[in-house]
Write a protein that holds these residues in place. Structure first.
Motif, short mmCIF file in Angstrom:
data_model
loop_
_atom_site.label_atom_id
_atom_site.label_comp_id
_atom_site.label_asym_id
_atom_site.label_seq_id
_atom_site.Cartn_x
_atom_site.Cartn_y
_atom_site.Cartn_z
N PHE A 1 0.87 -1.17 0.00
CA PHE A 1 0.00 0.00 0.00
C PHE A 1 0.92 1.22 0.00
N GLU A 2 0.81 2.03 -1.04
CA GLU A 2 1.70 3.18 -1.19
C GLU A 2 0.90 4.47 -1.24
N HIS A 3 1.50 5.53 -1.76
CA HIS A 3 0.91 6.88 -1.73
C HIS A 3 -0.47 6.97 -2.37
N SER A 4 -0.77 6.13 -3.33
CA SER A 4 -2.10 6.18 -3.95
C SER A 4 -3.15 5.49 -3.09
N SER A 5 -2.71 4.85 -2.02
CA SER A 5 -3.62 4.14 -1.10
C SER A 5 -4.06 5.06 0.03
N ARG A 6 -4.99 4.56 0.84
CA ARG A 6 -5.53 5.35 1.96
C ARG A 6 -5.55 4.47 3.20
N PHE A 7 -5.61 5.12 4.37
CA PHE A 7 -5.69 4.38 5.61
C PHE A 7 -6.67 5.05 6.56
N GLU A 8 -7.15 4.26 7.50
CA GLU A 8 -8.00 4.75 8.59
C GLU A 8 -7.53 4.03 9.85
N ALA A 9 -7.34 4.77 10.92
CA ALA A 9 -6.91 4.18 12.19
C ALA A 9 -7.68 4.86 13.31
N HIS A 10 -8.18 4.06 14.25
CA HIS A 10 -8.87 4.63 15.40
C HIS A 10 -8.89 3.62 16.55
N LEU A 11 -9.10 4.16 17.73
CA LEU A 11 -9.32 3.34 18.92
C LEU A 11 -10.82 3.20 19.11
N GLY B 1 -13.83 0.77 21.74
CA GLY B 1 -14.01 0.34 23.12
C GLY B 1 -13.11 -0.79 23.57
N SER B 2 -12.53 -1.53 22.63
CA SER B 2 -11.71 -2.68 23.04
C SER B 2 -10.31 -2.70 22.45
N GLY B 3 -10.00 -1.77 21.54
CA GLY B 3 -8.67 -1.79 20.97
C GLY B 3 -8.47 -0.83 19.82
N PHE B 4 -7.57 -1.22 18.94
CA PHE B 4 -7.09 -0.40 17.83
C PHE B 4 -7.56 -1.02 16.51
N ALA B 5 -8.15 -0.21 15.65
CA ALA B 5 -8.59 -0.67 14.34
C ALA B 5 -7.79 0.04 13.26
N LEU B 6 -7.37 -0.71 12.26
CA LEU B 6 -6.61 -0.17 11.13
C LEU B 6 -7.18 -0.74 9.84
N VAL B 7 -7.41 0.14 8.88
CA VAL B 7 -7.86 -0.26 7.55
C VAL B 7 -6.89 0.35 6.54
N LEU B 8 -6.35 -0.49 5.66
CA LEU B 8 -5.52 -0.04 4.54
C LEU B 8 -6.32 -0.33 3.28
N GLN B 9 -6.44 0.66 2.39
CA GLN B 9 -7.23 0.47 1.17
C GLN B 9 -6.47 0.98 -0.04
N LEU C 1 -7.73 -4.69 10.22
CA LEU C 1 -7.05 -5.29 11.36
C LEU C 1 -7.60 -4.70 12.65
N HIS C 2 -7.87 -5.54 13.63
CA HIS C 2 -8.28 -5.06 14.96
C HIS C 2 -7.40 -5.74 15.99
N LEU D 1 -1.93 -4.47 21.86
CA LEU D 1 -1.37 -3.20 21.40
C LEU D 1 -0.30 -2.70 22.37
N ALA D 2 -0.57 -2.79 23.67
CA ALA D 2 0.42 -2.38 24.67
C ALA D 2 1.69 -3.25 24.55
N GLY D 3 1.51 -4.54 24.34
CA GLY D 3 2.66 -5.43 24.16
C GLY D 3 3.47 -5.07 22.92
N ILE D 4 2.79 -4.74 21.84
CA ILE D 4 3.47 -4.34 20.61
C ILE D 4 4.26 -3.06 20.84
N LEU D 5 3.66 -2.08 21.52
CA LEU D 5 4.37 -0.83 21.80
C LEU D 5 5.61 -1.07 22.65
N ARG D 6 5.51 -1.98 23.64
CA ARG D 6 6.69 -2.31 24.46
C ARG D 6 7.79 -2.94 23.60
N GLU D 7 7.40 -3.85 22.71
CA GLU D 7 8.39 -4.49 21.83
C GLU D 7 9.03 -3.46 20.90
#
Length: 102
Positions: free
Chosen positions: A24-34, A36-44, A57-58, A64-70
């Protein structure tokens, strides 16, 4: 609302009998938000049926906290002279930290 991808993302899914990979490059789009239970990411990647693709991805807060620690433990992999990327990440994390404290 989705935003243009400012850099590049690569996604790979591996199953016992199949392997999928996409970029997914510059011509693509993304959406990310928190939510009630976590983090959602959409790449289009928009376009005709033969090039259009999306990844949804949810990740729950605990993972998510574990990923940030890593990520924090592997910052040394970013070259010290790569100031632009280090500052970009530091600014984004400062905004997240400020939002969590308010």
């Amino acid at each position: 609302m989705s935003k243009p991808i400012p850099d590049k993302a690569e996604v790979a899914l591996e199953y016992p009998d199949k392997f999928y990979v996409g970029t997914f490059e510059h011509s693509s789009r993304f959406e990310a938000h928190l939510d009630g239970s976590g983090f959602a990411l959409v790449l289009q990647r928009p376009g005709a049926d033969d090039v259009r693709k999306s990844v949804h991805l949810h990740i729950n807060f605990g993972l998510l906290a574990g990923i940030l620690r890593e990520l924090a433990s592997s910052v040394a992999a970013i070259p010290k002279d790569d100031i632009a990327h280090r500052e970009l990440l530091a600014e984004a994390l400062a905004k997240l930290q400020a939002a969590l404290r308010s």
